[in-house]
Design a protein around this motif. Structure first.
Motif, short mmCIF file in Angstrom:
data_model
loop_
_atom_site.label_atom_id
_atom_site.label_comp_id
_atom_site.label_asym_id
_atom_site.label_seq_id
_atom_site.Cartn_x
_atom_site.Cartn_y
_atom_site.Cartn_z
N PHE A 143 1.01 -1.24 0.04
CA PHE A 143 0.03 0.10 0.12
C PHE A 143 0.86 1.15 -0.04
N GLN A 144 0.71 2.19 -1.10
CA GLN A 144 1.46 3.22 -1.20
C GLN A 144 0.63 4.53 -1.35
N ILE A 145 0.90 5.87 -0.67
CA ILE A 145 0.34 6.86 -0.93
C ILE A 145 1.07 7.79 -1.82
N LEU A 146 0.41 8.31 -2.96
CA LEU A 146 1.44 9.01 -4.05
C LEU A 146 0.70 10.60 -3.58
N ASP A 147 1.64 11.26 -3.14
CA ASP A 147 1.29 12.68 -2.62
C ASP A 147 1.84 13.66 -3.55
N PHE A 148 1.01 14.42 -4.43
CA PHE A 148 1.16 15.30 -5.30
C PHE A 148 1.27 16.95 -4.63
N SER A 149 1.50 16.84 -3.49
CA SER A 149 1.06 18.19 -3.07
C SER A 149 2.49 19.19 -3.15
N VAL A 150 2.61 20.35 -2.81
CA VAL A 150 3.79 21.32 -3.06
C VAL A 150 4.46 21.07 -1.55
N PRO A 151 5.84 20.85 -1.43
CA PRO A 151 6.56 20.44 -0.29
C PRO A 151 6.36 21.96 0.64
N LYS A 152 6.36 21.83 1.69
CA LYS A 152 6.27 22.97 2.75
C LYS A 152 7.56 23.56 2.68
N VAL A 153 7.68 24.90 2.90
CA VAL A 153 9.17 25.47 2.90
C VAL A 153 8.73 26.68 3.91
N LYS A 154 9.99 27.01 4.87
CA LYS A 154 9.69 28.18 5.64
C LYS A 154 9.82 29.64 4.86
N ARG A 155 10.65 29.56 4.02
CA ARG A 155 10.76 30.63 3.33
C ARG A 155 10.76 30.45 1.70
N LEU A 156 10.16 31.64 1.04
CA LEU A 156 10.55 31.33 -0.30
C LEU A 156 11.01 32.74 -1.03
N LYS A 157 11.81 32.60 -1.86
CA LYS A 157 12.31 33.92 -2.53
C LYS A 157 10.96 34.42 -3.65
N ALA A 158 11.08 35.54 -3.89
CA ALA A 158 9.98 36.10 -4.79
C ALA A 158 9.75 35.19 -6.12
N GLU A 159 10.92 34.83 -6.58
CA GLU A 159 10.79 34.13 -7.93
C GLU A 159 10.28 32.77 -7.52
N GLN A 160 10.29 32.21 -6.23
CA GLN A 160 9.64 30.77 -6.19
C GLN A 160 8.43 30.95 -5.24
N SER A 161 7.64 32.01 -5.43
CA SER A 161 6.48 32.26 -4.60
C SER A 161 5.41 31.28 -5.04
#
Length: 254
Positions: free
Chosen positions: A165-183
């Motif tokens: 049994f596998q779960i394929l999670d296609f979410s966006v990884p959580k990050v604490k800070r993002l640069k403007a171009e990585q918003s």
């Protein structure tokens, strides 16, 4: 206003809260403020790609032609390459669809469970579950509840009991800070081995299901009172591939 329908196993876990009252408020709020889109095309794409061997380019073309909103289209097309690449690397020997099952949580409430598919590769069976939510995927107690319920459903079927049994999670990884171009970071595929997820004990599971069932019927009563249609939606089954408020991952604004 949308009707309150019986949730799928995944949506039961996602919308469970630790008291009937909080569960009720969550369900009512989802009916009153339904999400602005759903992932139906992706479920169909997975089926067409893997079960029916439809060419990838045709699936992309179908989404481009069938989904009118550019932002929704872009969101769906951001997931498709991850699905394609994952299964290209796995190279299944066979893929088969699976029929719907039901899980009884009490008080006559039968929760539908629609397994997406089963595949074999190198003599090993794998049961993948697709989680397409962009943000806030199942975690902690809700993830444990979901995996526990699915475990029981798989164990009841000789064809599925031996599968990984596998779960394929296609979410966006959580990050604490993002640069403007990585918003707007892209989605990534995270493969979760369900064996690594703690199960809830039998008493805890029964308590959680009782809380959800009580909250569900409280929500049915509250919505019925507000619409003047007593009991509406109380025992109707739900297909998680159908659009309704349980597809509650709203589109991230562009």
């Amino acid at each position: 206003m949308s009707k309150l329908k019986v949730p799928s196993v995944q949506h039961l876990a996602r919308n469970w809260r630790n008291t009937p009252e909080r569960t009720c408020r969550k369900l009512v709020s989802l009916v009153e403020n339904p999400p602005i889109f759903n992932y139906n095309p992706l479920f169909a794409a997975v089926r067409d790609m893997l079960v029916f061997n439809q060419p990838y380019d045709e699936i992309v073309e179908g989404i481009c032609r069938g989904v009118k909103r550019a932002d929704v289209r872009g969101n769906l097309l951001g997931v498709l390459p991850l699905i394609r690449d994952h299964f290209a690397s796995v190279a299944p020997d066979f893929v088969q669809g699976i029929d719907r099952r039901y899980y009884s949580i009490g008080r006559g409430l039968m929760v539908p469970f629609d397994p997406p598919l089963l595949y074999g590769a190198g003599g090993k069976l794998t049961f993948p579950w697709f989680s397409f939510w962009r943000s806030n995927p199942l975690a902690d107690a809700r993830l444990s509840l979901f995996v526990t319920l699915v475990d029981e459903l798989l164990a009841d079927d000789p064809d599925l009991a031996a599968a990984d049994f596998q779960i394929l999670d296609f979410s966006v990884p959580k990050v604490k800070r993002l640069k403007a171009e990585q918003s707007k970071p892209p989605r990534q595929l995270r493969i979760i081995d369900a064996r690594d997820i703690p199960r809830v004990s039998e008493p805890t599971k029964l308590e959680m299901l009782t809380v959800f069932a009580e909250g569900y019927f409280m929500a049915v009563a509250e919505l019925s009172a507000s619409t003047g249609r007593p009991g509406e939606g109380q025992t109707r089954e739900r297909d998680p591939r159908q659009a309704d408020f349980f597809d509650d991952d709203p589109l991230t604004p562009s």
